[in-house]
Enzyme design. Sequence first.
Site, mmCIF file in Angstrom:
data_model
loop_
_atom_site.group_PDB
_atom_site.id
_atom_site.type_symbol
_atom_site.label_atom_id
_atom_site.label_comp_id
_atom_site.label_asym_id
_atom_site.label_seq_id
_atom_site.Cartn_x
_atom_site.Cartn_y
_atom_site.Cartn_z
ATOM 1 N N GLY A 17 0.794 -1.227 0.000
ATOM 2 C CA GLY A 17 0.000 0.000 0.000
ATOM 3 C C GLY A 17 0.826 1.276 0.000
ATOM 4 O O GLY A 17 0.323 2.335 0.371
ATOM 5 N N ILE A 99 -6.463 -9.494 -12.506
ATOM 6 C CA ILE A 99 -6.754 -8.865 -13.790
ATOM 7 C C ILE A 99 -8.248 -8.553 -13.833
ATOM 8 O O ILE A 99 -9.071 -9.411 -13.524
ATOM 9 C CB ILE A 99 -6.354 -9.817 -14.946
ATOM 10 C CG1 ILE A 99 -4.842 -10.014 -14.931
ATOM 11 C CG2 ILE A 99 -6.815 -9.268 -16.279
ATOM 12 C CD1 ILE A 99 -4.374 -11.208 -15.743
ATOM 13 N N LEU A 100 -8.580 -7.315 -14.186
ATOM 14 C CA LEU A 100 -9.994 -6.921 -14.282
ATOM 15 C C LEU A 100 -10.454 -7.081 -15.723
ATOM 16 O O LEU A 100 -9.728 -6.733 -16.649
ATOM 17 C CB LEU A 100 -10.171 -5.480 -13.815
ATOM 18 C CG LEU A 100 -9.836 -5.250 -12.345
ATOM 19 C CD1 LEU A 100 -9.836 -3.764 -12.016
ATOM 20 C CD2 LEU A 100 -10.809 -5.997 -11.438
ATOM 21 N N ASN A 114 -3.971 2.359 -13.600
ATOM 22 C CA ASN A 114 -3.055 1.422 -12.956
ATOM 23 C C ASN A 114 -1.652 2.010 -12.995
ATOM 24 O O ASN A 114 -1.352 2.856 -13.839
ATOM 25 C CB ASN A 114 -3.072 0.088 -13.705
ATOM 26 C CG ASN A 114 -2.181 -0.953 -13.058
ATOM 27 O OD1 ASN A 114 -2.172 -1.119 -11.829
ATOM 28 N ND2 ASN A 114 -1.402 -1.663 -13.868
ATOM 29 N N HIS A 116 2.379 0.658 -13.238
ATOM 30 C CA HIS A 116 3.156 -0.544 -13.546
ATOM 31 C C HIS A 116 4.644 -0.213 -13.411
ATOM 32 O O HIS A 116 5.092 0.839 -13.888
ATOM 33 C CB HIS A 116 2.832 -1.003 -14.975
ATOM 34 C CG HIS A 116 3.537 -2.258 -15.345
ATOM 35 N ND1 HIS A 116 3.108 -3.508 -14.923
ATOM 36 C CD2 HIS A 116 4.665 -2.466 -16.064
ATOM 37 C CE1 HIS A 116 3.941 -4.415 -15.380
ATOM 38 N NE2 HIS A 116 4.894 -3.821 -16.079
ATOM 39 N N VAL A 151 -3.641 -6.840 -20.896
ATOM 40 C CA VAL A 151 -2.881 -6.746 -19.643
ATOM 41 C C VAL A 151 -1.745 -5.727 -19.801
ATOM 42 O O VAL A 151 -0.877 -5.892 -20.674
ATOM 43 C CB VAL A 151 -2.314 -8.125 -19.247
ATOM 44 C CG1 VAL A 151 -1.445 -8.017 -18.003
ATOM 45 C CG2 VAL A 151 -3.450 -9.110 -19.015
ATOM 46 N N ASP A 152 -1.768 -4.678 -19.000
ATOM 47 C CA ASP A 152 -0.758 -3.614 -19.038
ATOM 48 C C ASP A 152 -0.650 -2.975 -20.427
ATOM 49 O O ASP A 152 0.437 -2.640 -20.897
ATOM 50 C CB ASP A 152 0.630 -4.145 -18.591
ATOM 51 C CG ASP A 152 0.584 -4.718 -17.188
ATOM 52 O OD1 ASP A 152 -0.168 -4.195 -16.347
ATOM 53 O OD2 ASP A 152 1.294 -5.710 -16.924
HETATM 54 C C1 GRF Z 1 3.873 -1.200 -7.366
HETATM 55 O O1 GRF Z 1 5.223 -1.456 -7.642
HETATM 56 C C2 GRF Z 1 3.096 -1.083 -8.639
HETATM 57 O O2 GRF Z 1 3.867 -0.674 -9.728
HETATM 58 C C3 GRF Z 1 2.591 -2.472 -8.884
HETATM 59 O O3 GRF Z 1 2.356 -3.003 -7.615
HETATM 60 C C4 GRF Z 1 3.205 -2.379 -6.663
HETATM 61 C C5 GRF Z 1 2.365 -1.954 -5.507
HETATM 62 O O4 GRF Z 1 3.114 -1.518 -4.419
HETATM 63 N N1 GRF Z 1 1.410 -2.451 -9.727
HETATM 64 P P1 GRF Z 1 2.386 -0.881 -3.175
HETATM 65 O O5 GRF Z 1 1.404 -1.904 -2.612
HETATM 66 O O6 GRF Z 1 1.707 0.366 -3.642
HETATM 67 O O7 GRF Z 1 3.489 -0.593 -2.204
#
Ligand code: GRF
Length: 210
Positions: A17, A99-100, A114, A116, A151-152
């Site tokens: 988080g 995956i949504l 999102n 990534h 995806v992504d």
């Molecule tokens: C992040 O590195 C993000 O890029 C990926 O999941 C990770 C989440 O980290 N989608 P956090 O839970 O926000 O610390």
Amino acid sequence: MSEQGPFRLGVLGSGLGSNFDSIAQGCAAGAIPAEIALVLSDAEDSGILRSAKALGVPTSFIAPGKYRTKLDETAEAEYIAALQEAEVDLVVLAGFMRILKGEFLKTYEGRVVNIHPSLLPSFPGLEAWKQALDHGVKVTGCTVHFVDQGVDMGAIIAQETVRVRDDDTAESLLARIHDAEHRIYPAAIAMIAHGEIEQRGRRTFHKVDP
Ligand code: GRF
């Protein structure tokens, strides 16, 4: 957008988080003109739920159902219902490990973002920072994008580069990517909440009044 009041975010996460924390700080400081209406997680004992509870943000654990990488039909309907009930304007994925698809993306078309941990379209999928390191790239980074059926794959909103150092390990590289994420995700969400992001095909544009 909800009829009245501020722009409302629904944040979905499964892990630590840290991105949620940076977004919550941005909202509290007024840098993001929005409030976090709800945090949902598929992991009952996740850091994101603990952080949100500590801040007094409404939270809910919703079990994902029988699949490993996506929500089953019942769970998907429960996620949608919870977000609708909270009158969420934008769904923010912050480390959500499912995956949504279909019904969810139909309901929130163009309203799911999102982050990534690579410069997409390079290294989609899991452990993207490790993929980048193993591939030998000299520059990687992170990407904020709209979520679509791939995806992504959705249209890119913001990216920040991170240089790969000769002495990097997967952990040290990931730590710097996280720092960059905590800058660009709140900034991108702020632009969306201000209504400044326009999408045309695969491209997005940051329109600011002169
Ligand atoms: C992040 O590195 C993000 O890029 C990926 O999941 C990770 C989440 O980290 N989608 P956090 O839970 O926000 O610390």
